[in-house]
Design a protein around this motif. Structure first.
Motif, PDB file in Angstrom:
ATOM      1  N   MET A 212       0.950  -1.013  -0.189  1.00 33.88           N
ATOM      2  CA  MET A 212      -0.040   0.015  -0.041  1.00 33.88           C
ATOM      3  C   MET A 212       0.957   1.172   0.045  1.00 33.88           C
ATOM      4  SD  MET A 212      -2.656   1.477  -0.150  1.00 33.88           S
ATOM      5  CE  MET A 212      -3.834   3.023   0.302  1.00 33.88           C
ATOM      6  N   ASN A 213       1.139   1.914  -1.016  1.00 32.24           N
ATOM      7  CA  ASN A 213       1.738   3.141  -1.361  1.00 32.24           C
ATOM      8  C   ASN A 213       1.140   4.292  -1.667  1.00 32.24           C
ATOM      9  OD1 ASN A 213       4.332   1.322  -1.203  1.00 32.24           O
ATOM     10  ND2 ASN A 213       3.938   1.122  -3.408  1.00 32.24           N
ATOM     11  N   GLU A 214      -0.386   4.236  -1.613  1.00 27.01           N
ATOM     12  CA  GLU A 214      -1.128   5.572  -1.578  1.00 27.01           C
ATOM     13  C   GLU A 214      -1.049   6.409  -0.228  1.00 27.01           C
ATOM     14  OE1 GLU A 214      -4.762   5.171  -4.132  1.00 27.01           O
ATOM     15  OE2 GLU A 214      -3.955   2.964  -4.155  1.00 27.01           O
ATOM     16  N   THR A 215      -0.127   7.153  -0.234  1.00 25.77           N
ATOM     17  CA  THR A 215       0.040   7.874   0.871  1.00 25.77           C
ATOM     18  C   THR A 215      -1.009   8.993   1.136  1.00 25.77           C
ATOM     19  OG1 THR A 215       1.897   9.190   0.019  1.00 25.77           O
ATOM     20  CG2 THR A 215       2.352   7.190   1.452  1.00 25.77           C
ATOM     21  N   GLY A 216      -1.577   9.465   0.101  1.00 25.79           N
ATOM     22  CA  GLY A 216      -2.413  10.586  -0.070  1.00 25.79           C
ATOM     23  C   GLY A 216      -1.811  12.056  -0.310  1.00 25.79           C
ATOM     24  N   ARG A 217      -2.440  12.892  -0.286  1.00 24.74           N
ATOM     25  CA  ARG A 217      -1.754  14.427  -0.413  1.00 24.74           C
ATOM     26  C   ARG A 217      -0.935  14.949   0.729  1.00 24.74           C
ATOM     27  NH1 ARG A 217      -5.605  19.769  -1.489  1.00 24.74           N
ATOM     28  NH2 ARG A 217      -3.917  21.236  -1.851  1.00 24.74           N
ATOM     29  N   TRP A 218      -1.240  14.520   1.773  1.00 25.43           N
ATOM     30  CA  TRP A 218      -0.715  15.166   2.959  1.00 25.43           C
ATOM     31  C   TRP A 218       0.633  14.394   3.670  1.00 25.43           C
ATOM     32  CZ3 TRP A 218      -1.835  19.828   2.342  1.00 25.43           C
ATOM     33  CH2 TRP A 218      -3.374  20.005   2.118  1.00 25.43           C
ATOM     34  N   PHE A 234      15.872  -4.858   2.455  1.00 20.91           N
ATOM     35  CA  PHE A 234      15.591  -3.588   2.367  1.00 20.91           C
ATOM     36  C   PHE A 234      14.373  -3.155   3.228  1.00 20.91           C
ATOM     37  CE2 PHE A 234      13.090  -5.401  -1.137  1.00 20.91           C
ATOM     38  CZ  PHE A 234      11.699  -4.675  -0.851  1.00 20.91           C
ATOM     39  N   ALA A 235      14.159  -1.889   3.748  1.00 16.70           N
ATOM     40  CA  ALA A 235      13.347  -1.523   4.346  1.00 16.70           C
ATOM     41  C   ALA A 235      12.458  -0.477   3.816  1.00 16.70           C
ATOM     42  CB  ALA A 235      13.664  -1.038   5.531  1.00 16.70           C
ATOM     43  N   ILE A 236      11.045  -0.516   4.263  1.00 22.38           N
ATOM     44  CA  ILE A 236      10.189   0.475   3.562  1.00 22.38           C
ATOM     45  C   ILE A 236       9.213   1.015   4.739  1.00 22.38           C
ATOM     46  CG2 ILE A 236       8.837  -1.139   2.561  1.00 22.38           C
ATOM     47  CD1 ILE A 236       7.964   0.742   0.356  1.00 22.38           C
ATOM     48  N   GLY A 237       8.481   1.988   4.828  1.00 21.96           N
ATOM     49  CA  GLY A 237       7.412   2.621   5.630  1.00 21.96           C
ATOM     50  C   GLY A 237       6.202   1.782   5.444  1.00 21.96           C
ATOM     51  N   SER A 238       5.169   1.828   6.088  1.00 24.47           N
ATOM     52  CA  SER A 238       3.974   1.129   5.894  1.00 24.47           C
ATOM     53  C   SER A 238       2.789   1.869   6.296  1.00 24.47           C
ATOM     54  CB  SER A 238       3.897  -0.298   6.723  1.00 24.47           C
ATOM     55  OG  SER A 238       2.638  -0.744   6.572  1.00 24.47           O
ATOM     56  N   MET A 239       1.570   1.811   5.654  1.00 21.03           N
ATOM     57  CA  MET A 239       0.265   2.371   6.075  1.00 21.03           C
ATOM     58  C   MET A 239      -0.386   1.555   6.920  1.00 21.03           C
ATOM     59  SD  MET A 239       0.323   5.302   4.388  1.00 21.03           S
ATOM     60  CE  MET A 239      -1.724   5.538   4.124  1.00 21.03           C
ATOM     61  N   ALA A 240      -0.016   0.333   7.312  1.00 20.36           N
ATOM     62  CA  ALA A 240      -0.550  -0.527   8.173  1.00 20.36           C
ATOM     63  C   ALA A 240      -0.719  -0.142   9.844  1.00 20.36           C
ATOM     64  CB  ALA A 240      -0.039  -1.980   8.114  1.00 20.36           C
ATOM     65  N   ARG A 241      -1.665  -0.386  10.441  1.00 17.63           N
ATOM     66  CA  ARG A 241      -1.758  -0.279  11.835  1.00 17.63           C
ATOM     67  C   ARG A 241      -1.549  -1.691  12.582  1.00 17.63           C
ATOM     68  NH1 ARG A 241      -3.828   4.597  13.444  1.00 17.63           N
ATOM     69  NH2 ARG A 241      -4.491   6.121  11.589  1.00 17.63           N
ATOM     70  N   PRO A 242      -0.841  -1.717  13.684  1.00 17.94           N
ATOM     71  CA  PRO A 242       0.008  -0.396  14.215  1.00 17.94           C
ATOM     72  C   PRO A 242       0.875  -0.164  13.478  1.00 17.94           C
ATOM     73  CG  PRO A 242       0.486  -2.537  15.450  1.00 17.94           C
ATOM     74  CD  PRO A 242      -0.817  -2.737  14.410  1.00 17.94           C
ATOM     75  N   THR A 257       9.266  -6.906  10.925  1.00 26.31           N
ATOM     76  CA  THR A 257       8.702  -5.679  11.286  1.00 26.31           C
ATOM     77  C   THR A 257       9.048  -4.876  12.591  1.00 26.31           C
ATOM     78  OG1 THR A 257       6.614  -6.440  12.347  1.00 26.31           O
ATOM     79  CG2 THR A 257       6.388  -6.146   9.945  1.00 26.31           C
ATOM     80  N   LYS A 258       9.009  -3.622  12.467  1.00 32.50           N
ATOM     81  CA  LYS A 258       9.703  -3.021  13.656  1.00 32.50           C
ATOM     82  C   LYS A 258       8.231  -2.173  14.219  1.00 32.50           C
ATOM     83  CE  LYS A 258      14.415  -1.877  13.002  1.00 32.50           C
ATOM     84  NZ  LYS A 258      15.042  -2.325  14.388  1.00 32.50           N
ATOM     85  N   THR A 259       7.959  -2.290  15.424  1.00 37.17           N
ATOM     86  CA  THR A 259       6.705  -1.506  15.971  1.00 37.17           C
ATOM     87  C   THR A 259       7.079  -0.963  17.288  1.00 37.17           C
ATOM     88  OG1 THR A 259       5.665  -3.371  16.718  1.00 37.17           O
ATOM     89  CG2 THR A 259       4.927  -2.649  14.687  1.00 37.17           C
ATOM     90  N   ASN A 260       6.387   0.007  17.779  1.00 39.00           N
ATOM     91  CA  ASN A 260       6.592   0.653  19.101  1.00 39.00           C
ATOM     92  C   ASN A 260       5.291   1.628  19.352  1.00 39.00           C
ATOM     93  OD1 ASN A 260       7.109   2.714  21.235  1.00 39.00           O
ATOM     94  ND2 ASN A 260       9.184   1.270  21.408  1.00 39.00           N
ATOM     95  N   ASP A 261       4.398   1.110  20.161  1.00 41.62           N
ATOM     96  CA  ASP A 261       2.993   1.822  20.307  1.00 41.62           C
ATOM     97  C   ASP A 261       3.373   3.149  20.940  1.00 41.62           C
ATOM     98  OD1 ASP A 261       1.649  -0.076  18.951  1.00 41.62           O
ATOM     99  OD2 ASP A 261       1.135  -1.275  20.711  1.00 41.62           O
ATOM    100  N   ASP A 262       4.387   3.240  21.775  1.00 45.03           N
ATOM    101  CA  ASP A 262       4.559   4.579  22.541  1.00 45.03           C
ATOM    102  C   ASP A 262       5.271   5.634  21.716  1.00 45.03           C
ATOM    103  OD1 ASP A 262       3.376   3.437  24.781  1.00 45.03           O
ATOM    104  OD2 ASP A 262       5.271   2.544  25.329  1.00 45.03           O
ATOM    105  N   GLN A 268       5.724   6.551   8.861  1.00 47.62           N
ATOM    106  CA  GLN A 268       7.141   6.657   8.761  1.00 47.62           C
ATOM    107  C   GLN A 268       7.356   6.508   7.003  1.00 47.62           C
ATOM    108  OE1 GLN A 268       9.168   7.473  11.680  1.00 47.62           O
ATOM    109  NE2 GLN A 268       7.078   7.804  12.035  1.00 47.62           N
ATOM    110  N   SER A 269       7.269   7.604   6.371  1.00 50.08           N
ATOM    111  CA  SER A 269       7.513   7.774   4.996  1.00 50.08           C
ATOM    112  C   SER A 269       9.157   7.531   4.546  1.00 50.08           C
ATOM    113  CB  SER A 269       6.957   9.064   4.294  1.00 50.08           C
ATOM    114  OG  SER A 269       5.647   8.991   4.726  1.00 50.08           O
ATOM    115  N   LEU A 270       9.870   7.922   5.326  1.00 48.25           N
ATOM    116  CA  LEU A 270      11.125   7.939   4.912  1.00 48.25           C
ATOM    117  C   LEU A 270      12.132   7.040   5.974  1.00 48.25           C
ATOM    118  CD1 LEU A 270      11.594  11.622   4.204  1.00 48.25           C
ATOM    119  CD2 LEU A 270      11.067   9.910   2.507  1.00 48.25           C
ATOM    120  N   ILE A 271      13.071   6.384   5.495  1.00 49.32           N
ATOM    121  CA  ILE A 271      13.823   5.598   6.346  1.00 49.32           C
ATOM    122  C   ILE A 271      15.283   5.605   5.504  1.00 49.32           C
ATOM    123  CG2 ILE A 271      14.346   3.238   6.609  1.00 49.32           C
ATOM    124  CD1 ILE A 271      11.633   2.414   6.459  1.00 49.32           C
ATOM    125  N   ARG A 272      16.286   5.886   6.492  1.00 45.17           N
ATOM    126  CA  ARG A 272      17.675   5.671   5.916  1.00 45.17           C
ATOM    127  C   ARG A 272      18.524   5.081   6.961  1.00 45.17           C
ATOM    128  NH1 ARG A 272      15.371   7.233   2.354  1.00 45.17           N
ATOM    129  NH2 ARG A 272      15.681   9.095   0.988  1.00 45.17           N
TER     130      ARG A 272
END
Length: 305
Positions: A212-218, A234-242, A257-262, A268-272
Protein backbone atom coordinates in the motif's frame (compact mmCIF):
# COMPACT_ATOMS: atom_id res chain seq x y z
CA UNK A 1 31.97 7.06 21.43
CA UNK A 2 30.51 6.92 17.95
CA UNK A 3 27.92 9.43 16.79
CA UNK A 4 25.03 9.19 14.36
CA UNK A 5 23.96 12.34 12.52
CA UNK A 6 20.74 12.78 10.58
CA UNK A 7 19.13 15.60 8.63
CA UNK A 8 15.61 16.46 7.56
CA UNK A 9 13.99 19.15 5.45
CA UNK A 10 10.59 20.79 5.85
CA UNK A 11 7.94 22.04 3.44
CA UNK A 12 8.87 25.57 4.52
CA UNK A 13 12.52 25.20 3.53
CA UNK A 14 13.87 24.65 7.04
CA UNK A 15 16.83 22.30 7.50
CA UNK A 16 17.18 20.39 10.77
CA UNK A 17 20.24 18.39 11.86
CA UNK A 18 20.29 15.98 14.79
CA UNK A 19 23.31 14.22 16.30
CA UNK A 20 23.24 11.47 18.92
CA UNK A 21 26.34 9.90 20.46
CA UNK A 22 26.39 6.24 21.43
CA UNK A 23 26.33 7.06 25.15
CA UNK A 24 23.63 9.74 24.91
CA UNK A 25 19.88 9.50 25.40
CA UNK A 26 19.03 13.02 24.20
CA UNK A 27 20.14 14.32 20.80
CA UNK A 28 21.73 17.66 20.00
CA UNK A 29 19.80 19.48 17.28
CA UNK A 30 20.17 22.65 15.25
CA UNK A 31 17.87 24.29 12.71
CA UNK A 32 18.52 26.75 9.92
CA UNK A 33 16.44 28.42 7.24
CA UNK A 34 17.69 27.85 3.74
CA UNK A 35 14.79 28.30 1.33
CA UNK A 36 11.18 29.46 1.21
CA UNK A 37 9.77 26.26 -0.25
CA UNK A 38 10.00 22.47 0.10
CA UNK A 39 13.43 20.94 0.74
CA UNK A 40 12.87 17.88 -1.44
CA UNK A 41 16.35 16.32 -1.52
CA UNK A 42 19.07 15.75 1.08
CA UNK A 43 22.26 13.78 0.64
CA UNK A 44 25.37 13.32 2.79
CA UNK A 45 28.64 13.05 0.89
CA UNK A 46 31.82 12.63 2.92
CA UNK A 47 31.48 15.28 5.65
CA UNK A 48 29.13 17.58 3.75
CA UNK A 49 25.38 17.74 3.32
CA UNK A 50 23.76 18.71 0.01
CA UNK A 51 20.19 19.96 -0.21
CA UNK A 52 17.81 20.78 -3.07
CA UNK A 53 14.53 22.65 -3.04
CA UNK A 54 11.46 23.51 -5.06
CA UNK A 55 12.88 27.02 -5.42
CA UNK A 56 15.55 25.55 -7.73
CA UNK A 57 18.43 26.15 -5.32
CA UNK A 58 21.00 23.49 -4.40
CA UNK A 59 23.16 24.21 -1.35
CA UNK A 60 25.98 22.50 0.54
CA UNK A 61 26.42 22.56 4.31
CA UNK A 62 29.96 22.25 5.64
CA UNK A 63 29.86 21.48 9.39
CA UNK A 64 33.53 22.37 9.84
CA UNK A 65 32.91 25.98 8.83
CA UNK A 66 29.17 26.21 9.61
CA UNK A 67 28.64 27.50 6.07
CA UNK A 68 25.51 26.77 4.02
CA UNK A 69 26.44 27.95 0.55
CA UNK A 70 24.72 27.89 -2.81
CA UNK A 71 26.08 25.36 -5.30
CA UNK A 72 23.79 26.33 -8.17
CA UNK A 73 20.44 27.95 -8.90
CA UNK A 74 18.24 26.32 -11.55
CA UNK A 75 15.31 27.81 -13.44
CA UNK A 76 13.16 24.80 -12.50
CA UNK A 77 12.44 23.52 -9.00
CA UNK A 78 14.57 20.54 -7.95
CA UNK A 79 12.73 17.43 -6.80
CA UNK A 80 15.52 14.87 -6.29
CA UNK A 81 19.29 14.68 -6.11
CA UNK A 82 22.19 12.28 -5.83
CA UNK A 83 25.93 12.89 -5.76
CA UNK A 84 28.99 10.99 -6.91
CA UNK A 85 32.62 11.48 -5.81
CA UNK A 86 31.75 14.78 -4.05
CA UNK A 87 32.00 16.51 -7.44
CA UNK A 88 29.06 15.41 -9.63
CA UNK A 89 25.52 16.32 -8.61
CA UNK A 90 22.52 14.86 -10.41
CA UNK A 91 19.41 17.04 -10.07
CA UNK A 92 15.90 16.24 -11.31
CA UNK A 93 13.59 19.04 -12.39
CA UNK A 94 10.19 19.31 -10.70
CA UNK A 95 8.28 20.79 -13.62
CA UNK A 96 10.00 19.96 -16.88
CA UNK A 97 11.54 16.64 -15.91
CA UNK A 98 14.94 17.87 -17.07
CA UNK A 99 17.88 16.15 -15.38
CA UNK A 100 21.11 18.08 -15.01
CA UNK A 101 24.60 17.06 -13.99
CA UNK A 102 26.38 19.76 -12.00
CA UNK A 103 30.08 20.11 -11.15
CA UNK A 104 30.28 21.20 -7.51
CA UNK A 105 33.74 22.73 -8.06
CA UNK A 106 32.77 25.06 -10.90
CA UNK A 107 29.10 25.46 -9.89
CA UNK A 108 28.05 24.81 -13.47
CA UNK A 109 25.93 22.36 -15.47
CA UNK A 110 28.19 19.94 -17.34
CA UNK A 111 25.50 17.74 -18.93
CA UNK A 112 21.74 17.74 -19.45
CA UNK A 113 19.51 14.76 -20.12
CA UNK A 114 16.26 14.80 -22.14
CA UNK A 115 13.26 16.52 -20.59
CA UNK A 116 9.68 15.33 -20.74
CA UNK A 117 8.77 17.60 -23.63
CA UNK A 118 11.54 16.05 -25.75
CA UNK A 119 10.91 12.45 -24.74
CA UNK A 120 7.33 12.15 -23.57
CA UNK A 121 7.63 8.50 -22.56
CA UNK A 122 9.98 9.37 -19.68
CA UNK A 123 7.65 11.69 -17.82
CA UNK A 124 8.44 14.24 -15.13
CA UNK A 125 11.19 12.89 -12.87
CA UNK A 126 10.67 12.11 -9.18
CA UNK A 127 13.97 10.56 -8.16
CA UNK A 128 17.53 9.80 -9.24
CA UNK A 129 20.03 7.24 -7.93
CA UNK A 130 23.64 6.58 -8.94
CA UNK A 131 25.13 3.11 -9.25
CA UNK A 132 27.23 2.45 -6.13
CA UNK A 133 30.27 1.08 -8.00
CA UNK A 134 30.14 1.89 -11.72
CA UNK A 135 30.31 5.66 -12.19
CA UNK A 136 28.77 5.49 -15.67
CA UNK A 137 25.28 4.42 -14.66
CA UNK A 138 22.34 5.98 -12.86
CA UNK A 139 18.54 5.57 -12.87
CA UNK A 140 15.57 7.90 -12.65
CA UNK A 141 11.96 7.28 -11.63
CA UNK A 142 9.20 9.13 -13.47
CA UNK A 143 5.72 10.42 -12.88
CA UNK A 144 4.35 8.15 -15.62
CA UNK A 145 5.61 4.94 -13.98
CA UNK A 146 8.77 4.39 -16.01
CA UNK A 147 12.20 3.58 -14.55
CA UNK A 148 14.96 4.80 -16.84
CA UNK A 149 18.58 3.65 -17.05
CA UNK A 150 21.15 6.23 -18.13
CA UNK A 151 24.78 5.96 -19.20
CA UNK A 152 26.85 9.03 -18.38
CA UNK A 153 28.83 8.54 -21.58
CA UNK A 154 25.75 9.30 -23.69
CA UNK A 155 23.30 12.09 -22.94
CA UNK A 156 21.07 12.13 -26.01
CA UNK A 157 18.95 9.14 -25.05
CA UNK A 158 18.72 6.60 -22.22
CA UNK A 159 20.24 3.15 -22.23
CA UNK A 160 16.94 1.48 -21.33
CA UNK A 161 13.40 2.34 -20.22
CA UNK A 162 11.44 -0.13 -18.07
CA UNK A 163 7.76 0.61 -18.61
CA UNK A 164 6.38 -2.73 -17.42
CA UNK A 165 7.12 -2.68 -13.68
CA UNK A 166 4.78 0.16 -12.73
CA UNK A 167 1.74 1.98 -14.08
CA UNK A 168 1.83 5.04 -11.81
CA UNK A 169 4.33 7.52 -10.39
CA UNK A 170 7.64 6.04 -9.19
CA UNK A 171 8.72 7.71 -5.95
CA UNK A 172 11.84 5.63 -5.30
CA UNK A 173 14.35 3.61 -7.34
CA UNK A 174 17.59 2.61 -5.60
CA UNK A 175 20.47 0.26 -6.38
CA UNK A 176 21.49 -2.30 -3.77
CA UNK A 177 24.71 -1.38 -1.98
CA UNK A 178 26.45 -4.78 -2.15
CA UNK A 179 26.64 -5.55 -5.86
CA UNK A 180 24.59 -2.93 -7.67
CA UNK A 181 22.93 -5.75 -9.60
CA UNK A 182 19.43 -5.04 -8.27
CA UNK A 183 17.13 -2.08 -7.77
CA UNK A 184 14.08 -1.81 -5.58
CA UNK A 185 11.34 0.49 -6.85
CA UNK A 186 8.28 1.96 -5.13
CA UNK A 187 5.32 3.42 -6.98
CA UNK A 188 1.82 4.81 -6.46
CA UNK A 189 0.26 1.74 -8.11
CA UNK A 190 0.66 -0.08 -4.75
CA UNK A 191 3.59 -2.17 -5.94
CA UNK A 192 7.19 -2.64 -4.94
CA UNK A 193 9.43 -4.26 -7.53
CA UNK A 194 12.95 -5.60 -7.77
CA UNK A 195 14.65 -4.96 -11.09
CA UNK A 196 17.74 -6.83 -12.25
CA UNK A 197 20.76 -5.01 -13.68
CA UNK A 198 23.31 -7.78 -14.12
CA UNK A 199 24.14 -7.27 -17.81
CA UNK A 200 24.62 -3.47 -17.47
CA UNK A 201 22.30 -2.74 -20.39
CA UNK A 202 18.70 -3.42 -19.31
CA UNK A 203 16.41 -3.15 -16.30
CA UNK A 204 14.56 -6.45 -16.02
CA UNK A 205 11.54 -6.85 -13.73
CA UNK A 206 12.35 -9.89 -11.58
CA UNK A 207 10.04 -9.67 -8.56
CA UNK A 208 6.79 -7.81 -7.82
CA UNK A 209 4.76 -7.56 -4.61
CA UNK A 210 1.70 -5.65 -3.42
CA UNK A 211 2.34 -2.83 -0.95
CA UNK A 212 0.00 0.00 0.00
CA UNK A 213 1.84 3.08 -1.32
CA UNK A 214 -1.06 5.53 -1.67
CA UNK A 215 0.00 7.89 1.10
CA UNK A 216 -2.41 10.60 -0.01
CA UNK A 217 -1.92 14.32 -0.46
CA UNK A 218 -0.55 15.21 2.97
CA UNK A 219 1.97 12.40 3.55
CA UNK A 220 5.39 12.08 1.96
CA UNK A 221 5.60 9.29 -0.61
CA UNK A 222 7.34 6.10 0.49
CA UNK A 223 11.00 5.52 -0.31
CA UNK A 224 12.71 2.16 0.14
CA UNK A 225 16.25 1.80 1.47
CA UNK A 226 18.66 -1.13 1.20
CA UNK A 227 20.40 -2.39 4.33
CA UNK A 228 24.09 -1.29 4.24
CA UNK A 229 26.28 -3.46 2.00
CA UNK A 230 23.37 -5.81 1.34
CA UNK A 231 21.58 -7.03 -1.77
CA UNK A 232 19.13 -9.19 0.17
CA UNK A 233 17.37 -6.90 2.69
CA UNK A 234 15.65 -3.53 2.33
CA UNK A 235 13.23 -1.50 4.46
CA UNK A 236 10.15 0.61 3.73
CA UNK A 237 7.44 2.40 5.72
CA UNK A 238 3.87 1.17 5.96
CA UNK A 239 0.29 2.45 6.04
CA UNK A 240 -0.69 -0.53 8.23
CA UNK A 241 -1.72 -0.29 11.88
CA UNK A 242 -0.12 -0.49 14.32
CA UNK A 243 2.40 1.83 12.65
CA UNK A 244 5.53 0.00 11.67
CA UNK A 245 8.62 -0.39 9.53
CA UNK A 246 8.75 -3.36 7.20
CA UNK A 247 11.76 -5.39 6.07
CA UNK A 248 11.77 -7.47 2.89
CA UNK A 249 14.18 -9.92 1.29
CA UNK A 250 15.19 -9.98 -2.36
CA UNK A 251 12.19 -12.19 -3.18
CA UNK A 252 9.99 -9.39 -1.78
CA UNK A 253 8.79 -11.51 1.11
CA UNK A 254 8.33 -9.58 4.37
CA UNK A 255 10.79 -10.99 6.88
CA UNK A 256 10.41 -8.61 9.83
CA UNK A 257 8.59 -5.57 11.18
CA UNK A 258 9.43 -2.94 13.79
CA UNK A 259 6.70 -1.48 15.97
CA UNK A 260 6.53 0.59 19.13
CA UNK A 261 3.11 1.83 20.26
CA UNK A 262 4.56 4.54 22.51
CA UNK A 263 6.85 6.16 19.95
CA UNK A 264 5.82 5.02 16.50
CA UNK A 265 2.36 6.59 16.25
CA UNK A 266 2.46 7.89 12.66
CA UNK A 267 3.36 6.73 9.16
CA UNK A 268 7.14 6.67 8.62
CA UNK A 269 7.52 7.64 4.98
CA UNK A 270 11.30 7.97 4.90
CA UNK A 271 13.94 5.50 6.06
CA UNK A 272 17.72 5.84 6.03
CA UNK A 273 20.42 3.49 7.34
CA UNK A 274 23.71 4.65 8.79
CA UNK A 275 26.29 3.26 6.32
CA UNK A 276 28.59 1.88 9.03
CA UNK A 277 26.57 1.12 12.16
CA UNK A 278 23.24 0.04 10.64
CA UNK A 279 21.37 2.54 12.86
CA UNK A 280 18.08 3.59 11.29
CA UNK A 281 16.57 7.05 11.04
CA UNK A 282 12.92 7.33 10.04
CA UNK A 283 10.91 10.45 9.31
CA UNK A 284 7.21 11.29 9.24
CA UNK A 285 5.29 14.13 7.62
CA UNK A 286 4.94 16.04 10.89
CA UNK A 287 8.64 16.80 11.19
CA UNK A 288 9.61 14.06 13.66
CA UNK A 289 12.68 11.85 13.25
CA UNK A 290 13.00 8.55 15.10
CA UNK A 291 16.40 6.91 15.58
CA UNK A 292 16.56 3.14 15.95
CA UNK A 293 19.68 1.88 17.69
CA UNK A 294 20.62 -1.39 16.07
CA UNK A 295 23.39 -3.02 14.08
CA UNK A 296 20.87 -5.48 12.67
CA UNK A 297 17.24 -5.08 11.49
CA UNK A 298 15.92 -5.58 15.03
CA UNK A 299 15.58 -3.74 18.30
CA UNK A 300 13.73 -0.79 19.75
CA UNK A 301 13.89 2.91 18.89
CA UNK A 302 16.34 4.89 21.00
CA UNK A 303 14.91 8.35 20.71
CA UNK A 304 12.26 10.41 18.94
CA UNK A 305 12.97 14.05 18.19
Amino acid sequence: STQSTGAGGSKNGELGITALAEDQTEPVSVRMQGEDDILAGLKFSSDKLYSSSYTGVCRVLDPTTASYDTVIEMDDGIRGLDIRHDTSLYLTGKGTGQLNKVDTRTHSVTASYPAVEDYRSYGSLWCVNCHPFDENYFVTGSNNGTVTLWDDRQTKEPLDVNDTAHSKSVSSAVFDLATGNSLVTVAYDDLICRLGFKDKSKLVTEETARHMNETGRWLTKFQAEWYPKSDTVFAIGSMARPRRLEFYNSKLAMIQTKTNDDILVSVQSLIRFHPNTGDIATGNSSGYVTLWRSSEPAGEPAVKH
